[in-house]
Design a protein around this motif. Structure first.
Motif, mmCIF file in Angstrom:
data_model
loop_
_atom_site.group_PDB
_atom_site.id
_atom_site.type_symbol
_atom_site.label_atom_id
_atom_site.label_comp_id
_atom_site.label_asym_id
_atom_site.label_seq_id
_atom_site.Cartn_x
_atom_site.Cartn_y
_atom_site.Cartn_z
ATOM 1 N N ALA A 1 9.207 2.122 -5.595
ATOM 2 C CA ALA A 1 8.431 0.595 -5.175
ATOM 3 C C ALA A 1 9.422 -0.102 -4.333
ATOM 4 N N ALA A 2 10.513 -1.110 -4.794
ATOM 5 C CA ALA A 2 11.734 -1.224 -4.348
ATOM 6 C C ALA A 2 12.078 -0.924 -3.299
ATOM 7 N N THR A 3 12.493 0.215 -3.229
ATOM 8 C CA THR A 3 13.332 1.004 -1.935
ATOM 9 C C THR A 3 12.472 0.554 -0.636
ATOM 10 N N ILE A 4 11.169 0.800 -0.771
ATOM 11 C CA ILE A 4 9.712 0.586 0.133
ATOM 12 C C ILE A 4 9.671 -1.151 0.311
ATOM 13 N N VAL A 5 9.287 -1.552 -0.624
ATOM 14 C CA VAL A 5 8.923 -3.436 -0.476
ATOM 15 C C VAL A 5 10.436 -4.256 -0.245
ATOM 16 N N VAL B 1 0.700 -1.131 0.040
ATOM 17 C CA VAL B 1 0.503 -0.032 0.073
ATOM 18 C C VAL B 1 1.154 1.117 0.158
ATOM 19 N N ALA B 2 1.756 1.201 0.875
ATOM 20 C CA ALA B 2 2.913 2.424 0.835
ATOM 21 C C ALA B 2 3.801 2.628 -0.728
ATOM 22 N N ALA B 3 4.053 1.501 -1.199
ATOM 23 C CA ALA B 3 4.818 1.866 -2.523
ATOM 24 C C ALA B 3 3.763 1.997 -3.539
ATOM 25 N N ALA B 4 2.400 1.769 -3.482
ATOM 26 C CA ALA B 4 1.101 2.373 -3.993
ATOM 27 C C ALA B 4 0.919 3.951 -4.260
ATOM 28 N N THR C 1 -2.274 0.827 -9.215
ATOM 29 C CA THR C 1 -2.130 -0.377 -9.671
ATOM 30 C C THR C 1 -0.975 -1.373 -10.244
ATOM 31 N N LEU C 2 -0.465 -0.875 -10.873
ATOM 32 C CA LEU C 2 0.437 -1.642 -11.137
ATOM 33 C C LEU C 2 1.410 -1.864 -9.549
ATOM 34 N N THR C 3 1.402 -0.710 -8.769
ATOM 35 C CA THR C 3 2.804 -1.348 -7.785
ATOM 36 C C THR C 3 2.197 -2.183 -6.631
ATOM 37 N N ALA C 4 0.789 -2.091 -6.773
ATOM 38 C CA ALA C 4 0.605 -2.980 -6.321
ATOM 39 C C ALA C 4 0.397 -4.416 -6.742
ATOM 40 N N PHE C 5 0.012 -4.839 -8.190
ATOM 41 C CA PHE C 5 -0.101 -5.733 -8.457
ATOM 42 C C PHE C 5 1.359 -6.833 -8.096
ATOM 43 N N PHE C 6 2.604 -6.068 -8.963
ATOM 44 C CA PHE C 6 3.421 -6.469 -8.580
ATOM 45 C C PHE C 6 4.263 -6.476 -7.508
ATOM 46 N N SER C 7 3.545 -5.813 -6.248
ATOM 47 C CA SER C 7 4.425 -6.387 -5.062
ATOM 48 C C SER C 7 3.779 -7.435 -4.647
ATOM 49 N N ILE C 8 2.518 -7.267 -4.597
ATOM 50 C CA ILE C 8 1.953 -9.107 -4.656
ATOM 51 C C ILE C 8 2.806 -10.025 -5.351
ATOM 52 N N ALA D 1 2.589 6.647 -6.994
ATOM 53 C CA ALA D 1 1.375 7.046 -7.576
ATOM 54 C C ALA D 1 1.237 9.010 -7.536
ATOM 55 N N ALA D 2 2.301 9.793 -6.049
ATOM 56 C CA ALA D 2 2.518 10.603 -5.825
ATOM 57 C C ALA D 2 4.052 10.670 -6.364
#
Length: 135
Positions: free
Chosen positions: A121-125, A25-28, A59-66, A32-33
């Protein structure tokens, strides 16, 4: 005895999924921000003449994080040293994820913004998930 042996794995899997969901969620939100900030600063979000909608980044961040969480769960179950295996794998996949951005039919600014969202995204997840895996 089998139930006792499975309990820690279940707990760590649950912790992995809860922490991974929060990081997702944080990365998504962050990607977006970043995209919105880039757009506000005048960087085009057009690739091949079509704009990428800002919610598409989330959306894509959430998908690939999952996908990364599923990968982490599998590595956690089958690798003898899951944390370094996960980190090596996800860093390599992050680098590979930059290739389409480099090749995209877009301005240099757009390409750099797209690559920045991958890194954000990678730095967060990755660190959040890696901390939940055995060293």
């Amino acid at each position: 005895m089998t139930t006792t042996a499975l309990a820690p794995a279940t707990t760590s899997t649950r912790a992995l999924l809860v922490a991974g969901a929060a990081a997702t969620v944080a990365a998504a939100v962050a990607t977006a921000a970043v995209a919105a900030a880039g757009s506000a600063a005048g960087i085009s979000l057009d690739v091949s003449g079509a704009p990428i909608p800002i919610p598409g980044f989330a959306t894509l961040t959430a998908f690939f994080s999952i996908v990364g969480l599923v990968l982490a769960a599998a590595i956690g179950r089958f690798a003898s040293h899951p944390r370094p295996a996960f980190v090596r794998t996800t860093v390599a996949l992050t680098v590979l994820s930059l290739v389409p951005d480099v090749l995209a039919d877009a301005t240099t600014g757009t390409k750099l913004l797209l690559m920045l969202t991958h890194v954000v995204a990678a730095t967060i997840v990755i660190p959040v998930v890696a901390r939940r895996l055995r060293a």
